[in-house]
Design an enzyme around this catalytic site. Structure first.
Site, PDB file in Angstrom:
ATOM      1  N   LYS A  84     -50.023 -47.180  32.211  1.00  0.00           N
ATOM      2  CA  LYS A  84     -49.797 -46.984  30.773  1.00  0.00           C
ATOM      3  C   LYS A  84     -51.120 -46.650  30.071  1.00  0.00           C
ATOM      4  O   LYS A  84     -51.185 -45.699  29.301  1.00  0.00           O
ATOM      5  CB  LYS A  84     -49.162 -48.244  30.152  1.00  0.00           C
ATOM      6  CG  LYS A  84     -47.765 -48.537  30.729  1.00  0.00           C
ATOM      7  CD  LYS A  84     -47.086 -49.711  30.063  1.00  0.00           C
ATOM      8  CE  LYS A  84     -47.609 -51.060  30.480  1.00  0.00           C
ATOM      9  NZ  LYS A  84     -47.338 -51.418  31.899  1.00  0.00           N
ATOM     10  N   ASP A 129     -52.763 -52.182  23.672  1.00  0.00           N
ATOM     11  CA  ASP A 129     -52.111 -52.774  24.837  1.00  0.00           C
ATOM     12  C   ASP A 129     -51.435 -54.084  24.422  1.00  0.00           C
ATOM     13  O   ASP A 129     -51.822 -54.689  23.417  1.00  0.00           O
ATOM     14  CB  ASP A 129     -53.179 -53.030  25.913  1.00  0.00           C
ATOM     15  CG  ASP A 129     -52.565 -53.120  27.307  1.00  0.00           C
ATOM     16  OD1 ASP A 129     -51.345 -52.884  27.443  1.00  0.00           O
ATOM     17  OD2 ASP A 129     -53.303 -53.424  28.253  1.00  0.00           O
TER      18      ASP A 129
END
Ligand code: ADE
Length: 351
Positions: A84, A129
């Site tokens: 990611k 994140d």
């Protein structure tokens, strides 16, 4: 609210390398060492796997560039280690802008997120994140920022307190989470692109291992890279970690020639990684359910207490791969080990 901490301001034009576009770092040591080794792909065409995700993002990036606008906000979700953060950095590179990297726990005070937002230059990326861990206040500051590029802040105190609205540059928020279900729906609804990262298939993992070994100056046989691919739980971060452990053994054995599957087996057995990638914590989890609860069902909290681990880690780090293998099931009454899981640990089927 005391506001407008300086944050880290933009440092002039960026170079063409992705690394120089990364501002700040909530990157883990492992993520940093991946970038340092040059293991991280920098462009979409170097990024192996996740074909559907790449196709969707490629179109969105090209359209944004064509329109001269910021890319729509992107939410990436899925188990840890699937890329990611890497994808956020790749997107910045494709867009030719900087990426500011942070994580929700680092944005505890309102001024942390305000500082980041006001310093964003046109079309830059802000990567957050663990976005499911944002505080309520940070989330509420984000809503108008994401929707109208407006930041509503309180200035002054007591009777002189008033609200001020600041205009922000157009920007893209890339949020990443292992727990999409924990995101509030107002936040989730503000992302134009919501994409799941999948576990990688064997072929892609083998390509990732071969690519990384090239960067590390190692030569692996086809069987050796296949063995690592089969033992890395469908996860590139783990593949690269295992490759480093194989490299250690290869150096110590003085075998700096070709690495074969026997050397891989020796290194990974040393680290208790079995033939299908289960590690010591997976086996501890399965054994607890089998030996103390006859295979379940057992509630997550009970498992966490017995293992001395945090329920979140178990749910988002340990369980996804066991679920993917079909070794456990999540039922309304708790976790259950399936017959597949039982047989992997040498237990008879449950009737
Ligand atoms: N290294 C880690 N993940 C990767 C990916 N998806 N493609 C290429 N190299 C990688």
């Amino acid at each position: 609210m005391a506001i407008l901490s300086s944050g880290d301001s933009n440092q002039g034009p960026s170079s063409s390398r992705a690394k120089s576009r990364v501002v700040d770092g909530a990157l883990t040591q492992e993520e940093k060492s991946s970038s340092e080794d040059g293991l991280r792909p920098q462009r979409l065409d170097e990024y192996i796997g996740q074909a559907e995700l790449k196709q969707i993002l490629n179109i969105a990036v090209k359209a944004a560039i064509e329109r001269g606008e910021a890319l729509d906000h992107v939410l990436l979700y899925g188990p840890p280690g699937l890329g990611k953060t890497t994808m956020a950095l790749v997107l910045a590179e494709e867009l030719g802008v900087k990426c500011r990297v942070t994580s929700a726990p680092a944005l505890e005070r309102p001024r942390d997120i305000v500082g980041l937002l006001v310093n964003l230059q046109p079309r830059e990326l802000l990567f957050i994140d663990e976005i499911h861990r944002l505080t309520r206040v940070a989330e509420e500051l984000l809503y108008p920022a994401l929707e109208d590029r407006r930041l509503d802040i309180n200035v002054g105190k007591g009777s002189t307190a008033r609200m001020r609205s600041l205009r922000l540059n157009p920007f893209t928020l890339v949020g990443a989470t292992t727990k999409a279900g924990s995101l509030s729906s107002p936040l989730r609804d503000r992302f134009g692109l919501i994409q799941r990262l999948e576990f990688y298939g064997l072929d892609d993992l083998q390509k990732i291992v071969q690519r990384a070994s090239g960067f590390m100056g190692l030569v692996l046989t086809n069987d050796a890279s296949n063995e690592i691919a089969r033992r890395c739980r469908g996860t590139p971060r783990i593949a690269n970690r295992l490759l480093r452990r194989v490299r250690d053994v290869s150096i110590v054995r003085g075998k700096n020639t070709v690495i074969d599957e026997h050397l891989v087996d020796e290194a990974l057995s040393l680290h208790s990684v079995d033939r299908i990638g289960l590690d010591a914590s997976d086996r501890r989890f399965l054994k607890l359910l089998l030996e103390s609860y006859n295979g379940g069902p057992v509630g997550l909290e009970t498992i966490a207490a017995a293992l001395g681990d945090d329920p979140n880690t178990i749910e988002s780090v340990v369980e996804p791969f066991l679920l993917q293998l079909g070794f456990i099931q999540r039922t309304s009454r708790g976790r259950v080990v399936t017959n597949l899981g039982r047989s992997h640990l040498g237990w008879p089927d449950k009737k």
